[in-house]
Design an enzyme around this catalytic site. Structure first.
Site, short mmCIF file in Angstrom:
data_model
loop_
_atom_site.label_atom_id
_atom_site.label_comp_id
_atom_site.label_asym_id
_atom_site.label_seq_id
_atom_site.Cartn_x
_atom_site.Cartn_y
_atom_site.Cartn_z
N ASN A 202 0.85 -1.20 0.00
CA ASN A 202 0.00 0.00 0.00
C ASN A 202 0.88 1.24 0.00
OD1 ASN A 202 -1.53 2.27 0.98
ND2 ASN A 202 -3.14 0.86 1.58
N HIS B 242 -1.20 6.06 13.12
CA HIS B 242 -2.50 6.75 13.25
C HIS B 242 -2.41 7.82 14.33
CE1 HIS B 242 -5.11 4.24 10.68
NE2 HIS B 242 -4.15 3.35 10.89
N GLY C 270 9.73 -14.15 9.96
CA GLY C 270 8.27 -14.18 9.85
C GLY C 270 7.59 -13.59 11.08
N SER D 152 12.33 -13.98 14.05
CA SER D 152 10.89 -14.16 13.87
C SER D 152 10.12 -13.71 15.10
CB SER D 152 10.59 -15.64 13.61
OG SER D 152 11.19 -16.05 12.41
N THR E 121 11.11 -1.40 17.68
CA THR E 121 10.60 -0.08 18.08
C THR E 121 11.67 1.00 18.05
OG1 THR E 121 11.00 -0.57 20.41
CG2 THR E 121 8.81 -1.11 19.54
N LYS E 122 12.91 0.63 17.70
CA LYS E 122 13.97 1.64 17.56
C LYS E 122 14.97 1.17 16.50
CE LYS E 122 16.45 -0.13 21.61
NZ LYS E 122 16.96 0.21 22.94
N LYS F 133 23.43 -9.76 19.37
CA LYS F 133 24.75 -10.04 18.80
C LYS F 133 25.12 -8.94 17.82
CE LYS F 133 25.03 -15.11 18.89
NZ LYS F 133 25.17 -16.32 18.07
#
Length: 200
Positions: free
Chosen positions: A74, A117, A146, A164, A169-170, A187
């Site tokens: 998208n 959002h 995955g 996986s 978040t950073k 590592k």
């Protein structure tokens, strides 16, 4: 040009995309997509991949890159540019703006997004507050396991592994292995010793 004519822009957008659905109308997918999808030689987009594309943003994939069935792409909020020899496997979701480098492999069910959002106004439903775009970049030679999630505005450095199920978040520095929710680097490659060393 269209930014100077908001009424015309709104009409054209309505003709291309349903008023409250993200998927472009069938006529535009058939007639418009051949002009807005830029594919390198040998690139493959499988027939059952879902492409939600608009002409004012880029969708570009490089040499011998493959987009597998059931992935979702998208570019409504920003460009999606993918380099050479990369693989977007089944059920991966890419929401622009997102840039992927060369030799990037994304495991099934992973999500990489370049938007969030808005929610700050508590007197309005979150759905009506719109979104904010923030480019997410995945550098060359990265493997994303995955069911991982990479949120907006981050950079994943060269030659990284995202295990996986991780939630990133950073930013992740180059030559790193990151694991967990939130993902932490466990590592890193030491160029002096030529070994992968554990991080505490």
């Amino acid at each position: 040009m269209l930014n100077d004519k908001p009424k015309l822009k709104k009409i054209l957008h309505y003709l291309m995309v349903h008023s409250y659905a993200t998927r472009p109308r069938l006529w535009f997918r058939i007639l418009g997509y051949p002009f807005i999808i830029k594919k390198g030689r040998g690139a493959i987009i499988k027939r059952k991949a879902r492409l939600d594309l608009i002409p004012t943003k880029k969708f570009q994939i490089g040499y011998r890159t493959i987009i597998e069935d059931y992935s979702i792409i998208n570019n409504g909020m920003g460009d999606i540019v993918i380099g050479d020899f990369s693989s977007v496997t089944s059920r991966v979701k890419l929401v622009g703006p997102v840039t992927l480098g060369n030799y990037v492999t994304i495991g099934s069910g992973a999500q990489i997004t370049g938007l969030t959002h808005n929610f700050m106004d508590v007197d309005r439903p979150i759905k009506l507050q719109g979104v904010t775009a923030d480019l997410t970049v995945v550098k060359d030679n990265v493997w994303i396991g995955g069911n991982s999630v990479i949120i907006q505005g981050l950079t994943i450095g060269t030659h990284c592994i995202i295990a996986s199920g991780s939630v990133v978040t950073k930013d992740i520095p180059p030559f790193s292995v990151a694991v967990g929710n939130p993902a932490k680097v466990i590592k890193q490659f030491n160029p002096e010793t030529k070994t992968w060393e554990k991080r505490s």
